[in-house]
Enzyme design. Sequence first.
Site, mmCIF file in Angstrom:
data_model
loop_
_atom_site.group_PDB
_atom_site.id
_atom_site.type_symbol
_atom_site.label_atom_id
_atom_site.label_comp_id
_atom_site.label_asym_id
_atom_site.label_seq_id
_atom_site.Cartn_x
_atom_site.Cartn_y
_atom_site.Cartn_z
ATOM 1 C CG ASP A 98 78.410 21.704 -13.914
ATOM 2 O OD1 ASP A 98 78.568 21.009 -14.930
ATOM 3 O OD2 ASP A 98 77.300 21.946 -13.411
ATOM 4 C CE1 TYR A 100 72.043 22.464 -16.945
ATOM 5 C CE2 TYR A 100 71.443 22.211 -14.640
ATOM 6 C CZ TYR A 100 72.337 22.001 -15.675
ATOM 7 O OH TYR A 100 73.516 21.352 -15.438
ATOM 8 C CG HIS A 152 82.521 17.981 -15.184
ATOM 9 N ND1 HIS A 152 82.658 19.107 -15.966
ATOM 10 C CD2 HIS A 152 81.359 18.143 -14.502
ATOM 11 C CE1 HIS A 152 81.622 19.919 -15.767
ATOM 12 N NE2 HIS A 152 80.823 19.351 -14.884
#
Length: 372
Positions: free
Chosen positions: A169, A296, A350
Amino acid sequence: MKNVTEFKVNIPQSDVDALKARLENTRWPGEAQDSDWTFGASEAYLKGLVAHWISNYDWREHEAALNKYPQYVADVGGIKIHFQYIKGSGKNSKPIILTHGWPDSYYRFHKIIPLLTTGEQTCDLIIPSIPGFGFSERKAVTTEAVADLWKKLMTENLGYSKFYAAGGDVGMGVTKALASKYPDVVAGVHFTDLGYPMGQEDPGTMSEDEKQFAQFVQQWWYREGAYAMVQATKPQSLAYGLNESPVGLAAWIVSFGTAGATPDLVEAAFGGKDEMLTNICIYWYTQTIATSMRMYKEDAMAQWGGSQPLQKTNVPAGVAVFPREAQFPKEWAERFVNVVHYTKMGEGGHFAALEVPELFAGELRKFLFSLK
């Protein structure tokens, strides 16, 4: 160790009590009949989760587990970095820095600590909290900036001349940047994902498998990508609600990629119900949901500002593709890293280190000790 002090997690009881009070006084918005997870986090599921959180979940028990292994805070380039540091018992332990992502935390790796630090083939594990996450300084920085900090932490604060790195990630981006920028000190890197096609690739250079992967990602992005779009554009607007409501925070975290999910799959992805709550509590007690989402935006602004893509690295790379992760082909990984070890795993998703720790640790060890 240089500029490093010991650290213990110790949340004031007043904060624990305040969280319980907020949970007990939740204002529920209601949901469409029989909607389940179609519109986002299921209210029926969340009500059950909150009841468990109030009556059965014991933060002090999990706080003690967090404090089981040595933790420190280091001044790294003027930023406070929290990290776990556990030395392996083997004679030739390999130092490796493990980087988490979003919406998890350094807690992603807690189940693999005993698996990789005991026996003959062991690792010295360095498990930091990214700036803006958990117990590190509440300061959002770019992925590349985190890689710069990790290099300083490993070489200047901890004194390693060579080390390994792994992540998924957001941690994937950090690990890839480490290998690209610092191949003189990074001896090997390991990944569970390697980014996604975003329409910038020349279709003429893509294999049929890569094109199928790109089509899957495009469809997934339309179904599940709202979180990333919001966090890369308006994270502050979202932060007010998530920092104010623990149920809002939980809803945003547990709805990560859960279209059509069952409660069992949602909880398994985070390693179990209590593990999921511990991860959420780390965000809540440290008030880092805002800065974690802001990362982000920092990366997006860097990209919009014309930052150049990282060059492919020659550092040896291992890649493990878990079945409930996006199924990228080997040639996609080879665009970015020097793949010397590629494995399709039989189980996990994940957050594989939480969900299937034995498989994850075994595959990571196999890669690390295959390198000369």
